[in-house]
Design a protein around this motif. Structure first.
Motif, PDB file in Angstrom:
ATOM      1  N   LYS A   1       5.329   5.662   7.183  1.00 54.01           N
ATOM      2  CA  LYS A   1       4.722   3.802   7.427  1.00 54.01           C
ATOM      3  C   LYS A   1       3.981   3.392   9.029  1.00 54.01           C
ATOM      4  CE  LYS A   1       6.221  -0.409   9.209  1.00 54.01           C
ATOM      5  NZ  LYS A   1       8.114  -1.014  10.145  1.00 54.01           N
ATOM      6  N   SER A   2       3.912   5.257   9.823  1.00 52.73           N
ATOM      7  CA  SER A   2       2.846   4.708  10.835  1.00 52.73           C
ATOM      8  C   SER A   2       1.921   5.503   9.229  1.00 52.73           C
ATOM      9  CB  SER A   2       3.706   6.060  11.718  1.00 52.73           C
ATOM     10  OG  SER A   2       3.471   7.833  11.231  1.00 52.73           O
ATOM     11  N   HIS A   3       1.394   6.029   8.962  1.00 54.51           N
ATOM     12  CA  HIS A   3      -0.298   6.053   8.031  1.00 54.51           C
ATOM     13  C   HIS A   3      -0.322   5.348   7.906  1.00 54.51           C
ATOM     14  CE1 HIS A   3      -2.691   8.420   5.445  1.00 54.51           C
ATOM     15  NE2 HIS A   3      -2.402   7.918   5.454  1.00 54.51           N
ATOM     16  N   ALA A   4       0.761   4.270   6.649  1.00 56.28           N
ATOM     17  CA  ALA A   4       0.539   3.320   6.138  1.00 56.28           C
ATOM     18  C   ALA A   4       0.406   1.919   6.909  1.00 56.28           C
ATOM     19  CB  ALA A   4       1.800   2.744   5.050  1.00 56.28           C
ATOM     20  N   VAL A   5       0.877   1.642   8.389  1.00 61.87           N
ATOM     21  CA  VAL A   5      -0.139   1.277   8.989  1.00 61.87           C
ATOM     22  C   VAL A   5      -0.916   1.163   9.444  1.00 61.87           C
ATOM     23  CG1 VAL A   5       0.609  -0.103  11.460  1.00 61.87           C
ATOM     24  CG2 VAL A   5       2.822   0.111   9.934  1.00 61.87           C
ATOM     25  N   ALA A   6      -1.577   2.088  10.146  1.00 62.14           N
ATOM     26  CA  ALA A   6      -2.802   2.513  10.289  1.00 62.14           C
ATOM     27  C   ALA A   6      -4.020   2.399   8.866  1.00 62.14           C
ATOM     28  CB  ALA A   6      -2.953   3.817  11.213  1.00 62.14           C
ATOM     29  N   TYR A   7      -3.564   2.477   8.323  1.00 64.40           N
ATOM     30  CA  TYR A   7      -4.606   2.337   7.007  1.00 64.40           C
ATOM     31  C   TYR A   7      -4.281   0.888   6.551  1.00 64.40           C
ATOM     32  CZ  TYR A   7      -6.140   6.884   4.742  1.00 64.40           C
ATOM     33  OH  TYR A   7      -6.296   8.322   4.729  1.00 64.40           O
ATOM     34  N   GLY A   8      -3.685  -0.043   6.999  1.00 67.07           N
ATOM     35  CA  GLY A   8      -3.176  -1.188   6.458  1.00 67.07           C
ATOM     36  C   GLY A   8      -4.059  -2.059   7.496  1.00 67.07           C
TER      37      GLY A   8
ATOM     38  N   MET B   1       0.306  -0.970  -0.419  1.00 68.25           N
ATOM     39  CA  MET B   1       0.066   0.138  -0.285  1.00 68.25           C
ATOM     40  C   MET B   1       0.885   0.947   0.041  1.00 68.25           C
ATOM     41  SD  MET B   1      -2.947  -1.493   2.500  1.00 68.25           S
ATOM     42  CE  MET B   1      -3.297   0.263   3.021  1.00 68.25           C
ATOM     43  N   ALA B   2       1.876   1.247   0.710  1.00 63.81           N
ATOM     44  CA  ALA B   2       3.068   2.434   0.693  1.00 63.81           C
ATOM     45  C   ALA B   2       3.355   2.951  -0.715  1.00 63.81           C
ATOM     46  CB  ALA B   2       3.691   2.578   1.677  1.00 63.81           C
ATOM     47  N   LEU B   3       4.159   1.706  -0.926  1.00 61.47           N
ATOM     48  CA  LEU B   3       4.163   2.057  -2.034  1.00 61.47           C
ATOM     49  C   LEU B   3       3.636   1.809  -3.459  1.00 61.47           C
ATOM     50  CD1 LEU B   3       6.800  -1.533  -2.431  1.00 61.47           C
ATOM     51  CD2 LEU B   3       7.593   0.792  -2.712  1.00 61.47           C
ATOM     52  N   PHE B   4       2.288   2.254  -3.801  1.00 64.05           N
ATOM     53  CA  PHE B   4       1.175   2.114  -4.523  1.00 64.05           C
ATOM     54  C   PHE B   4       0.791   3.720  -4.313  1.00 64.05           C
ATOM     55  CE2 PHE B   4      -3.100   2.215  -5.632  1.00 64.05           C
ATOM     56  CZ  PHE B   4      -3.100   1.585  -7.083  1.00 64.05           C
ATOM     57  N   ARG B   5       0.740   4.017  -2.549  1.00 66.68           N
ATOM     58  CA  ARG B   5       0.565   5.824  -2.831  1.00 66.68           C
ATOM     59  C   ARG B   5       1.355   6.985  -3.903  1.00 66.68           C
ATOM     60  NH1 ARG B   5      -3.927   6.574   0.530  1.00 66.68           N
ATOM     61  NH2 ARG B   5      -3.700   7.923   0.966  1.00 66.68           N
ATOM     62  N   PRO B   6       2.489   6.514  -4.006  1.00 65.85           N
ATOM     63  CA  PRO B   6       3.457   7.529  -4.335  1.00 65.85           C
ATOM     64  C   PRO B   6       2.940   7.586  -5.769  1.00 65.85           C
ATOM     65  CG  PRO B   6       4.336   6.743  -2.282  1.00 65.85           C
ATOM     66  CD  PRO B   6       4.002   6.224  -2.578  1.00 65.85           C
ATOM     67  N   TRP B   7       3.015   6.121  -6.352  1.00 63.95           N
ATOM     68  CA  TRP B   7       3.093   5.662  -7.601  1.00 63.95           C
ATOM     69  C   TRP B   7       4.465   5.657  -8.288  1.00 63.95           C
ATOM     70  CZ3 TRP B   7       1.554   1.749  -9.408  1.00 63.95           C
ATOM     71  CH2 TRP B   7       1.217   1.257 -11.124  1.00 63.95           C
ATOM     72  N   VAL B   8       5.007   4.818  -7.992  1.00 65.30           N
ATOM     73  CA  VAL B   8       6.369   4.414  -8.707  1.00 65.30           C
ATOM     74  C   VAL B   8       6.635   3.129  -9.029  1.00 65.30           C
ATOM     75  CG1 VAL B   8       8.862   5.011  -8.789  1.00 65.30           C
ATOM     76  CG2 VAL B   8       7.885   6.099  -7.257  1.00 65.30           C
ATOM     77  N   PRO B   9       6.008   3.502 -11.026  1.00 61.74           N
ATOM     78  CA  PRO B   9       5.781   2.255 -11.434  1.00 61.74           C
ATOM     79  C   PRO B   9       6.965   0.911 -11.993  1.00 61.74           C
ATOM     80  CG  PRO B   9       5.381   4.415 -12.821  1.00 61.74           C
ATOM     81  CD  PRO B   9       6.005   5.006 -12.029  1.00 61.74           C
ATOM     82  N   LYS B  10       7.908   1.038 -11.246  1.00 66.41           N
ATOM     83  CA  LYS B  10       8.496   0.144 -11.287  1.00 66.41           C
ATOM     84  C   LYS B  10       8.727  -0.328  -9.664  1.00 66.41           C
ATOM     85  CE  LYS B  10      11.692   1.346 -15.152  1.00 66.41           C
ATOM     86  NZ  LYS B  10      12.690   1.482 -16.005  1.00 66.41           N
ATOM     87  N   ALA B  11       8.550   0.595  -8.531  1.00 62.64           N
ATOM     88  CA  ALA B  11       8.528   0.054  -7.348  1.00 62.64           C
ATOM     89  C   ALA B  11       7.859  -0.865  -6.843  1.00 62.64           C
ATOM     90  CB  ALA B  11       7.790   0.993  -6.239  1.00 62.64           C
ATOM     91  N   ILE B  12       6.781  -1.136  -7.441  1.00 67.13           N
ATOM     92  CA  ILE B  12       6.073  -2.272  -7.188  1.00 67.13           C
ATOM     93  C   ILE B  12       6.626  -3.660  -7.556  1.00 67.13           C
ATOM     94  CG2 ILE B  12       3.474  -3.584  -6.776  1.00 67.13           C
ATOM     95  CD1 ILE B  12       2.739  -1.073  -6.098  1.00 67.13           C
TER      96      ILE B  12
END
Length: 210
Positions: free
Chosen positions: A167-174, A50-61
């Motif tokens: 990360k703290s944001h991503a964990v809360a959403y996760g 989810m953290a990688l998807f939010r900034p949307w860097v195509p090659k990262a995921i």
């Protein structure tokens, strides 16, 4: 909700199938495709995805997925970073990892690390140059590496800083995401009926936000 287990096998089986229509944050078609590729088996992987998807860097995921399955290896920047990046298979994903990295290598406090992170994220040349000097001087003082190598590592940090997520944001959403997925996996009829009654009928409000 706090009592729902984060190791529920049925939930991970559903995630691995990409059967996540209506699941908070995991509804987009691209996300479902990534879930099928990732085959996540623990909570931290969902958070990282989810953290990688939010900034949307195509090659990262795709890179994260390849690292998880051992199909590729990340270039090691420094041994001190291995424990910091172990959770994300050697790939820097979170802003907090950058703060930890400059702390481990150059002796920055977490506060100083946050200042460094913000400077790199804004990409203001004068601020970046000041942080680069502080980092290289700190590495030399801490005897973690030479000034030249510290400069190369810092430049790599500068390249990726804008793509890191909190990360703290991503964990809360996760956590909310996993709880939603658990309900769909274990109580599908009730879950789908709740969606019908809410009027979303699968067309969730967050789909457009991602």
């Amino acid at each position: 909700p706090e009592s729902l287990p984060l190791d529920d096998p049925k939930t991970y089986e559903m995630l691995a199938r990409g059967d996540t229509e209506g699941v908070f944050q995991l509804d987009p078609v691209r996300m479902r495709r990534y879930l099928r590729q990732l085959q996540a088996d623990h909570f931290e992987e969902i958070v990282a995805l989810m953290a990688l998807f939010r900034p949307w860097v195509p090659k990262a995921i795709p890179k994260f997925i390849a690292l998880k399955h051992g199909r590729t290896k990340v270039k090691r920047l420094h041994p001190l970073l291995e424990d910091i990046l172990k959770e994300t298979y050697g790939l820097m994903v979170y802003q907090e990892q950058l703060q930890q990295a400059v702390g481990a290598m150059a002796g920055f406090s977490m506060g100083q690390g946050d200042i460094c992170r913000r400077a790199l994220g804004k990409k203001k040349p004068r601020e970046v140059a000041a942080q680069r000097r502080a980092f290289t001087d700190g590495c030399v003082k801490m005897k973690t590496c030479s000034s030249a190598k510290a400069g190369r590592i810092f430049d790599r940090f500068a390249e990726i800083a804008c793509c890191l997520f909190n990360k703290s944001h991503a964990v809360a959403y996760g956590l909310l995401t996993f709880q939603t997925a658990y309900l769909k996996a274990n109580h599908p009829a009730e879950f789908m009926e709740a969606m019908r009654l809410s009027g979303t009928d699968g067309d969730n409000w967050w789909r457009d936000t991602l």
